[in-house]
Write a protein that holds these residues in place. Structure first.
Motif, mmCIF file in Angstrom:
data_model
loop_
_atom_site.group_PDB
_atom_site.id
_atom_site.type_symbol
_atom_site.label_atom_id
_atom_site.label_comp_id
_atom_site.label_asym_id
_atom_site.label_seq_id
_atom_site.Cartn_x
_atom_site.Cartn_y
_atom_site.Cartn_z
ATOM 1 N N UNK A 162 0.883 -1.342 0.043
ATOM 2 C CA UNK A 162 0.112 0.056 -0.008
ATOM 3 C C UNK A 162 0.869 1.369 -0.200
ATOM 4 N N UNK A 163 0.026 2.212 -0.273
ATOM 5 C CA UNK A 163 1.468 3.680 -0.276
ATOM 6 C C UNK A 163 0.988 4.291 1.067
ATOM 7 N N UNK A 164 -0.428 4.115 1.591
ATOM 8 C CA UNK A 164 0.312 4.402 3.261
ATOM 9 C C UNK A 164 0.641 3.705 4.102
ATOM 10 N N UNK A 165 2.139 4.113 4.839
ATOM 11 C CA UNK A 165 2.974 2.886 5.734
ATOM 12 C C UNK A 165 2.805 3.050 7.051
ATOM 13 N N UNK A 166 1.975 4.731 7.315
ATOM 14 C CA UNK A 166 1.726 5.066 8.705
ATOM 15 C C UNK A 166 1.291 4.921 9.493
ATOM 16 N N UNK A 167 1.372 4.315 10.823
ATOM 17 C CA UNK A 167 0.673 3.750 12.035
ATOM 18 C C UNK A 167 0.347 5.061 12.065
ATOM 19 N N UNK A 168 -1.623 4.782 12.572
ATOM 20 C CA UNK A 168 -2.131 5.995 13.324
ATOM 21 C C UNK A 168 -2.986 5.679 14.297
ATOM 22 N N UNK A 169 -3.720 7.080 14.973
ATOM 23 C CA UNK A 169 -3.853 6.561 16.151
ATOM 24 C C UNK A 169 -5.367 6.453 16.374
ATOM 25 N N UNK A 170 -5.786 5.501 17.210
ATOM 26 C CA UNK A 170 -7.032 5.077 17.479
ATOM 27 C C UNK A 170 -8.116 6.712 17.630
ATOM 28 N N UNK A 171 -7.669 7.754 18.122
ATOM 29 C CA UNK A 171 -8.481 8.754 17.725
ATOM 30 C C UNK A 171 -8.876 9.116 16.196
ATOM 31 N N UNK A 172 -7.862 8.679 15.349
ATOM 32 C CA UNK A 172 -8.120 9.281 14.183
ATOM 33 C C UNK A 172 -9.138 8.915 13.314
ATOM 34 N N UNK A 176 -7.665 5.132 28.551
ATOM 35 C CA UNK A 176 -7.412 5.867 27.374
ATOM 36 C C UNK A 176 -7.734 4.769 26.208
ATOM 37 N N UNK A 177 -8.406 3.617 25.555
ATOM 38 C CA UNK A 177 -9.338 3.493 25.128
ATOM 39 C C UNK A 177 -10.647 3.564 26.004
ATOM 40 N N UNK A 178 -10.433 3.179 27.073
ATOM 41 C CA UNK A 178 -12.235 3.896 27.686
ATOM 42 C C UNK A 178 -12.663 5.187 27.561
ATOM 43 N N UNK A 179 -11.982 6.376 27.798
ATOM 44 C CA UNK A 179 -11.809 7.691 28.055
ATOM 45 C C UNK A 179 -12.312 8.115 26.765
ATOM 46 N N UNK A 180 -11.940 7.310 25.257
ATOM 47 C CA UNK A 180 -11.889 7.915 23.503
ATOM 48 C C UNK A 180 -13.220 7.491 23.239
ATOM 49 N N UNK A 205 -15.747 7.055 25.194
ATOM 50 C CA UNK A 205 -16.933 8.042 25.814
ATOM 51 C C UNK A 205 -16.842 9.042 25.220
ATOM 52 N N UNK A 206 -15.890 9.573 25.349
ATOM 53 C CA UNK A 206 -15.534 10.843 23.995
ATOM 54 C C UNK A 206 -15.818 11.175 22.169
ATOM 55 N N UNK A 207 -16.460 10.344 21.971
ATOM 56 C CA UNK A 207 -16.983 10.207 21.156
ATOM 57 C C UNK A 207 -17.681 9.029 20.929
ATOM 58 N N UNK A 208 -18.606 9.298 22.505
ATOM 59 C CA UNK A 208 -20.307 8.425 21.957
ATOM 60 C C UNK A 208 -20.241 7.026 21.301
ATOM 61 N N UNK A 250 -13.340 -4.491 31.146
ATOM 62 C CA UNK A 250 -14.617 -3.708 32.154
ATOM 63 C C UNK A 250 -14.901 -3.088 32.900
ATOM 64 N N UNK A 251 -13.750 -3.233 34.113
ATOM 65 C CA UNK A 251 -14.164 -1.987 34.924
ATOM 66 C C UNK A 251 -13.674 -0.526 34.492
ATOM 67 N N UNK A 252 -13.028 -0.593 33.534
ATOM 68 C CA UNK A 252 -12.794 0.676 32.664
ATOM 69 C C UNK A 252 -13.699 1.180 32.532
ATOM 70 N N UNK A 253 -14.280 0.616 30.669
ATOM 71 C CA UNK A 253 -16.165 0.954 30.303
ATOM 72 C C UNK A 253 -16.489 0.241 30.035
ATOM 73 N N UNK A 254 -17.519 -0.345 31.609
ATOM 74 C CA UNK A 254 -18.347 -1.168 31.553
ATOM 75 C C UNK A 254 -19.489 -1.451 30.897
#
Length: 414
Positions: A127-137, A161-165, A167-170, A189-193
């Motif tokens: 592929x042309x895209x060789x960049x690792x990306x953020x979960x937020x993106x 951090x995954x649990x917060x992201x 929640x933030x993006x509903x 499960x404790x971080x985001x039940x």
């Protein structure tokens, strides 16, 4: 007959009958969970069979191929950025022998120009895209696309951090916690039940044990997804015997134990969606003939996938390989003629690929059509109407012709 057998045999027989009864009718004991989404086509590692795994290009390509579910893994960089990466160490993906956690996000190296498809040795993705990306993106780009996020390491900061992201993006209802280890899943499960969970390895083992003991109908199941990479494609990973024949035998036995039609149907009636796969590029929901499963996805080759249609509908399948093609509900007309006999017109189909469009003079006039073929066995099935040049034929545009001698009825026709 001894007194023990006199009482034991009737009790055992009653238990077997009750277990079988409730295995077929679990809703008499359990209220099924109503899912927020039902994936049909999933992209493993974002679509690693066609583009470099877990890149934005791979995700975009998967969406273009009608995937509606993304499976991915996450790691945490030194500066606290959640990135989409299957491996903790970057050697396989980039050639740099460093852990993701030892580098800041801006310092992460580019992926290699080609990566071997893990469950398909000898097949390489580019592929042309060789960049690792953020979960937020990824959340920003596909805000309502369901995803499974697997956590491989017991990293509480990463989990938080995954649990917060999420929640933030509903995305609480459309993002699945996944992990092989129960200890990690407990933290998740404790971080985001509110996020649904999938089975861990140990929980999957216990469910199989309860199933064969007849106890499964009587236990609670908190998990909402049963995601299984089928044994006949992962035997080089999980069955590392020195003799290839032993690997193959172990995989076949494991497949026979896991892929039980009654087990999958029982789970589904309780609201647990079954997602299975045959190889790495696409995943969900998907080895040989899989059990009928509304949300089970089958993958047969690095660049093809197979969707399974709902059992509750009458359906048509490929006469040559039994891949599902269309629901009877999507049938528009039976009064069509194909190149080899009678044909049906459908509003929508699955598991088919289209060739290039070309103009043809048919019985009803000039049309632009594209031949369609079964993605599983490559048999030409009919064609898709791309454009109709007469106003009376416009209703055909975007519809599909499948010839009768290439399809069979395989469910609910009694």
């Amino acid at each position: 007959m001894s007194p023990l057998l006199y009482y034991a045999l009737p009790a055992l027989g009653s238990y077997v009958m009750l277990s079988f009864f409730f295995l077929r009718r679990p809703r008499l004991l359990h209220t099924p969970w109503v899912p927020a989404f039902r994936p049909r086509l999933g992209a493993h590692r974002g679509g690693s069979g066609e583009r470099l795994e877990n890149t934005m290009e791979a995700m975009e390509n998967s969406m273009a191929q009608r995937a509606d579910f993304l499976e991915l893994d996450c790691q945490l960089t030194r500066d606290g950025v959640v990135v989409v990466s299957h491996d903790k160490n970057l050697s396989r993906q980039t050639g740099v022998n460093r852990d993701v956690g030892s580098l800041n996000f801006e310092d992460l190296p580019l992926l290699k120009e080609e990566l071997e498809v893990y469950f398909s040795p000898g097949h390489f993705a580019r592929g042309a895209d060789r960049h690792m990306m953020r979960l937020e993106d990824l959340f920003r780009r596909f805000p309502r696309t369901p995803m499974s996020v697997e956590v491989k390491e017991r990293n509480e900061e990463l989990i938080h951090k995954i649990a917060c992201l999420v929640r933030h993006y509903d995305r609480n209802e459309i993002t699945i916690w996944a992990s092989e280890k129960s200890s990690i899943m407990k933290k998740c499960k404790a971080a985001n039940p509110e996020m649904p969970t999938s089975f861990t390895l140990s929980r999957g083992f216990w469910v199989l044990l309860f199933y064969y003991l007849g106890l499964l109908p009587f236990i609670s199941i908190p998990e909402k997804f049963f995601m299984c990479f089928l044994p006949t494609i992962i035997n080089r990973t999980y069955f590392p015997f020195s003799h290839p024949g032993l690997n193959q035998l172990a995989a076949v036995v494991a497949k026979w134990l896991i892929m039980r039609k009654s087990l999958i149907q029982h789970l589904q009636q309780r609201g647990v969606q079954a997602l299975g796969s045959l190889c790495s590029p696409w995943a969900a929901p998907r080895v040989g003939p899989l059990p009928p499963a509304p949300a089970m996805v089958r993958i047969s080759k690095p660049k093809t996938f197979q969707a399974y249609l709902d059992d509750c509908h009458r359906r048509y399948s490929c006469a040559h390989c039994r891949a599902h093609l269309a629901n009877h509900d999507d049938l528009i007309s039976k009064s069509f003629q194909g190149s080899q006999g009678r044909a049906y017109l459908f509003n929508s189909v699955v598991n088919v690929g289209c060739g290039p469009a070309e103009e043809r003079v048919l019985l009803t006039g000039l049309h632009a059509v594209a031949d369609i073929h079964c993605e599983n066995c490559k048999t030409t099935l009919g064609w898709k109407y791309e454009q109709a040049f007469e106003s009376s034929q416009k209703y055909k545009e975007g519809k599909y012709i499948i010839e009768l001698n290439h399809m069979i009825k395989d469910n609910g026709w009694d």
